[in-house]
Motif scaffolding. Structure first.
Motif, short mmCIF file in Angstrom:
data_model
loop_
_atom_site.label_atom_id
_atom_site.label_comp_id
_atom_site.label_asym_id
_atom_site.label_seq_id
_atom_site.Cartn_x
_atom_site.Cartn_y
_atom_site.Cartn_z
N PHE A 169 15.49 45.34 23.18
CA PHE A 169 14.91 46.54 23.78
C PHE A 169 15.25 47.71 22.86
O PHE A 169 16.40 47.86 22.46
CB PHE A 169 15.51 46.80 25.17
CG PHE A 169 15.23 45.72 26.16
CD1 PHE A 169 14.10 45.78 26.97
CD2 PHE A 169 16.08 44.64 26.29
CE1 PHE A 169 13.84 44.77 27.90
CE2 PHE A 169 15.84 43.63 27.21
CZ PHE A 169 14.70 43.69 28.01
N HIS A 172 15.08 50.94 23.64
CA HIS A 172 15.20 52.10 24.52
C HIS A 172 16.38 51.87 25.44
O HIS A 172 16.90 50.75 25.55
CB HIS A 172 13.92 52.33 25.32
CG HIS A 172 13.43 51.12 26.06
ND1 HIS A 172 14.05 50.63 27.20
CD2 HIS A 172 12.40 50.27 25.80
CE1 HIS A 172 13.41 49.55 27.62
NE2 HIS A 172 12.41 49.30 26.79
N ILE A 229 18.42 51.16 28.76
CA ILE A 229 18.08 50.23 29.84
C ILE A 229 19.00 50.40 31.04
O ILE A 229 20.09 50.96 30.94
CB ILE A 229 18.13 48.76 29.37
CG1 ILE A 229 19.55 48.35 28.96
CG2 ILE A 229 17.10 48.48 28.29
CD1 ILE A 229 19.75 46.85 28.77
N LYS A 232 13.56 49.91 31.95
CA LYS A 232 13.73 51.05 31.07
C LYS A 232 14.39 52.17 31.87
O LYS A 232 14.03 52.42 33.02
CB LYS A 232 12.36 51.53 30.55
CG LYS A 232 12.46 52.64 29.54
CD LYS A 232 11.10 52.97 28.95
CE LYS A 232 11.23 54.03 27.88
NZ LYS A 232 9.94 54.34 27.25
#
Length: 120
Positions: free
Chosen positions: A20, A22, A24, A34
């Motif tokens: 990922f 971004h 989390i 997210k």
């Protein structure tokens, strides 16, 4: 089922083999979402200070502990209001730089939610 976090580097985190790029949030049931950092950014102009509204979003009824990865070098902090909210819910919270928070997440058991900031 609590997912295992494999690793992190600046700007990413890998959970159960999936990367990922971004921030989390990991829910009680193991879902990875997210992070909704706009909840804090709207109030403070930064996502480095957790607002009451974001704290309310992070918390799930029955959560005993929250692990918060505060970034690779540990910039994220709680607002006074967010800290008071978690205290009122009797939910302990551990704020650690993200690499250390990952280690802590992987070793703990129980009703735990986590938020990981992947930059700074």
């Amino acid at each position: 089922m609590k997912p295992k976090i494999d690793s992190t580097s600046f700007g990413s985190i890998t959970v159960e083999g999936k990367a990922f790029e971004h921030d989390i949030l990991i829910r009680l049931d193991g879902r990875v979402e997210k992070r909704t950092k706009k909840l804090s950014k709207a109030l403070y102009g930064t996502s480095h200070k957790i607002s009451l509204e974001e704290a309310e979003h992070i918390y799930e009824e029955g959560t005993e502990k929250i692990i918060m990865g505060t970034g690779q070098t540990g910039f994220v902090e709680l607002s006074d209001e967010a800290e008071a909210f978690f205290r009122k819910k009797r939910c302990s919270i551990e704020l650690l730089p993200t690499p250390w928070a990952i280690e802590r997440w992987n070793e703990l058991e129980g009703r735990i939610v986590a938020m990981f900031h992947v930059t700074c």
